[in-house]
Design a protein around this motif. Structure first.
Motif, PDB file in Angstrom:
ATOM      1  N   SER A 208      48.744  14.162  38.279  1.00 57.07           N
ATOM      2  CA  SER A 208      48.725  15.045  39.452  1.00 57.07           C
ATOM      3  C   SER A 208      47.622  14.689  40.441  1.00 57.07           C
ATOM      4  CB  SER A 208      48.568  16.505  39.013  1.00 57.07           C
ATOM      5  OG  SER A 208      47.302  16.703  38.403  1.00 57.07           O
ATOM      6  N   GLU A 209      46.535  14.058  39.962  1.00 56.88           N
ATOM      7  CA  GLU A 209      45.402  13.774  40.851  1.00 56.88           C
ATOM      8  C   GLU A 209      45.420  12.340  41.391  1.00 56.88           C
ATOM      9  OE1 GLU A 209      41.491  15.505  39.637  1.00 56.88           O
ATOM     10  OE2 GLU A 209      42.543  15.914  37.761  1.00 56.88           O
ATOM     11  N   TYR A 210      46.225  11.474  40.785  1.00 52.49           N
ATOM     12  CA  TYR A 210      46.252  10.077  41.234  1.00 52.49           C
ATOM     13  C   TYR A 210      47.668   9.616  41.554  1.00 52.49           C
ATOM     14  CZ  TYR A 210      45.704   4.985  41.274  1.00 52.49           C
ATOM     15  OH  TYR A 210      45.727   3.660  41.639  1.00 52.49           O
ATOM     16  N   GLU A 211      48.527   9.583  40.533  1.00 50.11           N
ATOM     17  CA  GLU A 211      49.840   8.964  40.733  1.00 50.11           C
ATOM     18  C   GLU A 211      50.690   9.700  41.757  1.00 50.11           C
ATOM     19  OE1 GLU A 211      53.547   6.869  38.582  1.00 50.11           O
ATOM     20  OE2 GLU A 211      51.617   7.013  37.623  1.00 50.11           O
ATOM     21  N   GLN A 212      50.833  11.001  41.607  1.00 47.72           N
ATOM     22  CA  GLN A 212      51.735  11.740  42.509  1.00 47.72           C
ATOM     23  C   GLN A 212      51.279  11.694  43.965  1.00 47.72           C
ATOM     24  OE1 GLN A 212      52.119  15.585  40.614  1.00 47.72           O
ATOM     25  NE2 GLN A 212      52.938  14.644  38.745  1.00 47.72           N
ATOM     26  N   PRO A 213      50.005  11.974  44.269  1.00 47.81           N
ATOM     27  CA  PRO A 213      49.600  11.875  45.676  1.00 47.81           C
ATOM     28  C   PRO A 213      49.647  10.451  46.222  1.00 47.81           C
ATOM     29  CG  PRO A 213      47.716  12.423  44.279  1.00 47.81           C
ATOM     30  CD  PRO A 213      48.931  12.559  43.433  1.00 47.81           C
ATOM     31  N   LEU A 214      49.312   9.453  45.410  1.00 46.04           N
ATOM     32  CA  LEU A 214      49.361   8.075  45.880  1.00 46.04           C
ATOM     33  C   LEU A 214      50.789   7.683  46.236  1.00 46.04           C
ATOM     34  CD1 LEU A 214      47.731   5.499  46.438  1.00 46.04           C
ATOM     35  CD2 LEU A 214      48.216   4.790  44.094  1.00 46.04           C
ATOM     36  N   ARG A 215      51.737   8.045  45.372  1.00 46.95           N
ATOM     37  CA  ARG A 215      53.138   7.683  45.622  1.00 46.95           C
ATOM     38  C   ARG A 215      53.707   8.387  46.852  1.00 46.95           C
ATOM     39  NH1 ARG A 215      55.631   4.251  42.128  1.00 46.95           N
ATOM     40  NH2 ARG A 215      54.964   4.186  39.954  1.00 46.95           N
ATOM     41  N   ARG A 216      53.179   9.551  47.222  1.00 49.51           N
ATOM     42  CA  ARG A 216      53.682  10.227  48.429  1.00 49.51           C
ATOM     43  C   ARG A 216      53.484   9.334  49.653  1.00 49.51           C
ATOM     44  NH1 ARG A 216      52.213  15.248  45.961  1.00 49.51           N
ATOM     45  NH2 ARG A 216      50.092  15.202  46.779  1.00 49.51           N
ATOM     46  N   GLY A 217      52.307   8.730  49.782  1.00 48.49           N
ATOM     47  CA  GLY A 217      52.057   7.836  50.906  1.00 48.49           C
ATOM     48  C   GLY A 217      52.847   6.547  50.801  1.00 48.49           C
ATOM     49  N   ILE A 218      52.997   6.035  49.573  1.00 47.67           N
ATOM     50  CA  ILE A 218      53.783   4.817  49.367  1.00 47.67           C
ATOM     51  C   ILE A 218      55.228   5.045  49.818  1.00 47.67           C
ATOM     52  CG2 ILE A 218      54.756   3.281  47.611  1.00 47.67           C
ATOM     53  CD1 ILE A 218      52.136   3.632  46.019  1.00 47.67           C
ATOM     54  N   GLU A 219      55.764   6.246  49.546  1.00 46.80           N
ATOM     55  CA  GLU A 219      57.143   6.543  49.944  1.00 46.80           C
ATOM     56  C   GLU A 219      57.285   6.609  51.464  1.00 46.80           C
ATOM     57  OE1 GLU A 219      59.886   6.487  48.046  1.00 46.80           O
ATOM     58  OE2 GLU A 219      58.451   5.791  46.549  1.00 46.80           O
ATOM     59  N   VAL A 220      56.240   7.075  52.155  1.00 46.33           N
ATOM     60  CA  VAL A 220      56.268   7.054  53.621  1.00 46.33           C
ATOM     61  C   VAL A 220      56.385   5.612  54.112  1.00 46.33           C
ATOM     62  CG1 VAL A 220      54.944   7.521  55.719  1.00 46.33           C
ATOM     63  CG2 VAL A 220      54.991   9.206  53.880  1.00 46.33           C
ATOM     64  N   PHE A 221      55.561   4.730  53.546  1.00 48.57           N
ATOM     65  CA  PHE A 221      55.621   3.321  53.926  1.00 48.57           C
ATOM     66  C   PHE A 221      56.969   2.710  53.551  1.00 48.57           C
ATOM     67  CE2 PHE A 221      50.837   3.116  54.054  1.00 48.57           C
ATOM     68  CZ  PHE A 221      50.750   2.666  55.358  1.00 48.57           C
TER      69      PHE A 221
END
Length: 261
Positions: A208-221
């Motif tokens: 919840s503190e690393y993978e999920q927020p990081l992937r949110r931005g990756i999905e935008v890209f």
């Protein structure tokens, strides 16, 4: 209070034990391979041909209208919207030149044909053909195909993956640099907590503190990359009467604000 950390066996047989491992191996993708994390990146397989050139632009009188040698130039093929080029200026009249597109279009017929193939594509883009009419190769042209990569998870017991060691989308918007920096900034304080925790409940929740927020931005890209190749984004970027606010928002995302909700 720590359980035994990950053990790494080096090529010479030595074993190392670490409290926590951050994989910043880039395209080496060490833990992705060792832990069998690799999965379908969900992007079309593409190929890049690229090399350095002595660009000869300083000798042109004058260069193409609007060209500034201190900027990176991105161009699209006039009839293949999913084929694009980069021209990245270096010092002393050298530059990096590349073409990217569907593998079936870009792939050279033979290994020693990459130089010819790159220049065939360059000469089909009128602005580049004019700018580089006096250019000459500075090294051998390289090819890279099927470069997009993804993993089933970006963390596991005692480790986390940073940047390209986890996911790489496409070179078009330099998102790999942004994701590498963002992943490191997010991981560093979590590792600090990991190493000082005396009880399990004090350790960070890497999901919840690393993978999920990081992937949110990756999905935008990822959406931007997909829209670039299917013409939705290029139609907007190359519009003859661009809307200032839309241009501002696109520029913000490409400048790295893909996590700004």
């Amino acid at each position: 209070g720590h359980a035994q950390g990950p053990r790494l066996t080096l090529a010479d047989g030595r074993e190392l034990e670490a409290a926590f491992v951050l994989d910043a191996s880039g395209y080496g993708r060490v833990l992705a391979r060792l832990e069998s994390l690799e999965r379908d990146p969900r992007l079309e397989p593409r190929m890049a041909l690229f090399g350095h050139v002595h660009d000869g632009i300083a000798d042109l009188a004058p260069p193409a209208a609007g060209y500034r040698r201190d900027n990176i130039l991105i161009a699209s093929h006039p009839t293949h919207p999913d084929v694009w080029y980069w021209l990245i200026p270096f010092a002393n009249g050298r530059a990096s030149l590349g073409v990217v597109g569907p593998r079936e279009l870009i792939e050279p017929a033979a290994e020693d044909d990459a130089q010819t193939r790159l220049w065939q594509w360059v000469m089909e883009e009128p602005r580049l053909a004019e700018l580089l009419r006096d250019a000459r190769p500075a090294n051998a042209v390289q090819s890279l195909g099927g470069y997009s990569a993804d993993v089933s998870r970006l963390h596991g017991p005692g480790y986390a993956l940073l940047g390209n060691a986890g996911e790489f989308l496409d070179p078009v918007f330099s998102s790999g640099v942004t994701i590498a920096l963002e992943s490191a900034l997010r991981a560093a304080p979590l590792v600090g907590r990991e190493l000082t925790a005396t009880r399990d409940e004090q350790r960070p929740d890497w999901a919840s503190e690393y993978e999920q927020p990081l992937r949110r931005g990756i999905e935008v890209f990822r959406e931007f990359v997909t829209a670039w190749y299917d013409s939705r984004l290029t139609d907007i970027i190359y519009h003859p009467e661009p809307h200032a606010r839309i241009r501002q928002m696109i520029s913000a995302v490409l400048a790295g604000y893909a996590w700004d909700t």
